[in-house]
Design an enzyme around this catalytic site. Structure first.
Site, mmCIF file in Angstrom:
data_model
loop_
_atom_site.group_PDB
_atom_site.id
_atom_site.type_symbol
_atom_site.label_atom_id
_atom_site.label_comp_id
_atom_site.label_asym_id
_atom_site.label_seq_id
_atom_site.Cartn_x
_atom_site.Cartn_y
_atom_site.Cartn_z
ATOM 1 N N ASP A 205 0.846 -1.211 0.000
ATOM 2 C CA ASP A 205 0.000 0.000 0.000
ATOM 3 C C ASP A 205 0.880 1.261 0.000
ATOM 4 O OD1 ASP A 205 0.644 -1.111 2.431
ATOM 5 O OD2 ASP A 205 -1.160 -0.488 3.482
ATOM 6 N N ASP A 229 -0.254 -7.399 -11.056
ATOM 7 C CA ASP A 229 -1.326 -7.062 -11.995
ATOM 8 C C ASP A 229 -1.810 -5.630 -11.750
ATOM 9 O OD1 ASP A 229 -3.424 -7.765 -13.909
ATOM 10 O OD2 ASP A 229 -4.766 -7.623 -12.195
#
Ligand code: NAI
Length: 335
Positions: A205, A229
Site C-alpha cells: 500500500d 497485476d
C-alpha cells in the site's frame, strides 16, 4: 525458409487490428519471420470446443516464441481466464513489464524508466476459488518457496543483465505473514547472490503511494501475481496510459509477448486503437530473438514518430488511425 517462425495469436476486440499493424512494422524491419497464426479463447471455444487448443500450445512450444493480442475474458460466469490458462500450460512464470515514458506523450513522469517483474503462476490471481456453502466462497492464495525463489532470481538476473541498480520486493508481509512472508524471505535469500545490486522491500500500500508521488526511487520491482497485476496498470498510468505498456511472459518452454492492456471492446473494429504497446512487445520479442539491430531500428523509427508528434492516435489526443500510425513508422524505417 524464414529465419524465425513465430506463433501469432491476433486475439479479440482490437487485437487483430493492432497485431496486423505490428506485423507490418516488424516485417518492414527486414527480419525474416514466418507467422504461424493460431486461435485461443472464445474463438477457439467456438471452433474446437476448448479455449486453449492443443494445437496452439504445441505451436508455441515448437516455436518457443509467440506474439499475442489481448483476449476478452467474460466477467463472473463463463470460462476462466485464458491468459491465466496459457501462462499455466506453458509455465510462463515471469511477466516482465517495462515502464518507460515516450517522447511528446503527456504524462506525469516523462523521465520514468522502471521494470515490473511479476510472478505469473501463483497467488490469488491463480483464481483457485470454490463455493463453500451457498453465499460463502473461498479463494485460495498459494505461495511456494520454489516459485518465489524462481521469480526473485529472474528479477536479479534481469537487473544484472540490464545494468540496473536496485530490486524492490513489494508485499503485504505485515498482515499475510506466512504467504507474503515466504515471498519476502525467498527474495532476500536470493539477493545475497547479487551483492552489487541493492535489494529492499516496501509494503504494497505504501509502495503504491510512493509510486504515485516519487516513482524515481524505484528501478526493478518484483511482486507476486495479483499485486503485479494491479501495480502494472498504476505504472502504465504514470507514463500516459495503457496503450503504451508492453509485456513479456517468459518461461523455460517459451515466451509470449503481449501488451498490458485488454481487448478494448469499446473501440474495437473502428481502426483507431493505439498499437504502441503491442509494437513495443514486438520490439522486446526481437531482442529476445537476438535481432538487436532490427529491434533498435524499429524502436528508433517509433521514437522518431513520437518525437515529431504529428501522427498520433486518438487516445493520445491525435486523429491518426491505427494503420496511419503504423505507416508513419514504416516510412521512417524505410528512411
Ligand atoms: P482494456 O485494457 O481493454 O481497456 C481499458 C480502457 O483503455 C478502454 O477505454 C480502452 O478503450 C482503452 N485502451 C486499451 N487499450 C488501448 C489501445 N491499445 N489503444 C487505445 N485505447 C486503449 O481493459 P478492460 O476494458 O478492463 O478489459 C476489456 C477486456 O480485455 C476484458 O475482457 C478483460 O478481461 C480483457 N483483458 C485482457 C488482457 C490480455 O489479454 N492480456 C489484459 C487485460 C484485460
Amino acid at each position: 525458409m524464414a529465419k524465425h517462425t513465430i506463433t501469432l495469436i491476433p486475439g479479440d476486440g482490437i487485437g487483430p487490428e493492432i497485431v496486423a499493424a505490428t506485423v507490418r512494422i516488424l516485417e518492414a524491419s527486414g527480419v525474416e519471420i514466418e507467422w504461424e497464426t493460431q486461435i485461443i479463447g472464445a474463438q477457439a471455444l467456438e471452433k474446437f470446443g476448448t479455449t486453449i487448443p492443443d494445437t496452439t500450445i504445441e505451436s508455441i512450444k515448437r516455436n518457443k516464441v509467440a506474439l499475442k493480442g489481448p483476449l476478452t475474458t467474460p466477467v463472473g460466469k463463463g470460462f476462466t481466464s485464458v491468459n491465466v490458462g496459457l501462462r499455466k500450460a506453458l509455465d510462463l512464470y515471469a511477466n516482465v513489464r517495462p515502464i518507460k515514458a515516450l517522447p511528446n506523450v503527456e504524462c506525469r513522469y516523462p523521465e520514468l524508466d522502471l521494470v515490473i517483474v511479476r510472478e505469473n503462476t501463483e497467488s490469488l490471481y491463480a483464481g483457485l476459488e470454490h463455493v463453500v456453502v451457498p453465499g460463502v466462497v473461498e479463494s485460495i492464495k498459494i505461495i511456494t518457496e520454489k516459485a518465489s525463489t524462481r521469480i526473485a532470481r529472474y528479477a536479479f538476473e534481469f537487473a544484472r543483465l540490464q545494468g540496473r541498480k536496485k530490486v524492490t520486493a513489494m508485499h503485504k508481509a505485515n498482515i499475510m505473514k506466512l504467504s507474503d512472508g515466504l515471498f519476502l524471505e525467498c527474495f532476500y535469500n536470493v539477493s545475497k547472490e547479487y551483492p552489487e545490486i541493492e535489494a529492499d522491500d516496501k509494503i504494497i500500500d505504501n509502495a503504491c503511494m510512493q509510486l504515485v508521488m516519487r516513482p524515481e526511487q524505484f528501478d526493478v520491482m518484483v511482486l507476486e501475481n495479483l499485486y503485479g497485476d494491479i501495480v502494472s496498470d498504476l505504472c502504465a498510468g504514470l507514463i500516459g496510459g495503457l496503450g503504451l505498456a508492453p509485456g513479456a511472459n517468459i518461461g523455460e518452454q517459451g515466451a509470449v509477448f503481449e501488451a498490458v492492456h485488454g481487448s478494448a471492446p469499446d473501440i474495437a473494429g473502428q481502426g483507431i486503437a493505439n498499437p504502441t504497446a503491442i509494437l513495443m512487445s514486438g520490439i522486446l520479442m526481437l531482442r529476445h530473438l537476438g535481432e538487436m539491430d532490427a529491434a533498435d531500428r524499429v524502436e528508433k523509427a517509433m521514437m522518431d514518430v513520437f518525437t515529431e508528434g504529428n501522427v498520433r492516435t486518438r487516445d493520445l489526443g491525435g486523429t491518426a488511425k491505427t494503420d496511419e500510425f503504423a505507416n508513419a513508422i514504416i516510412e521512417k524505417l524505410r528512411g
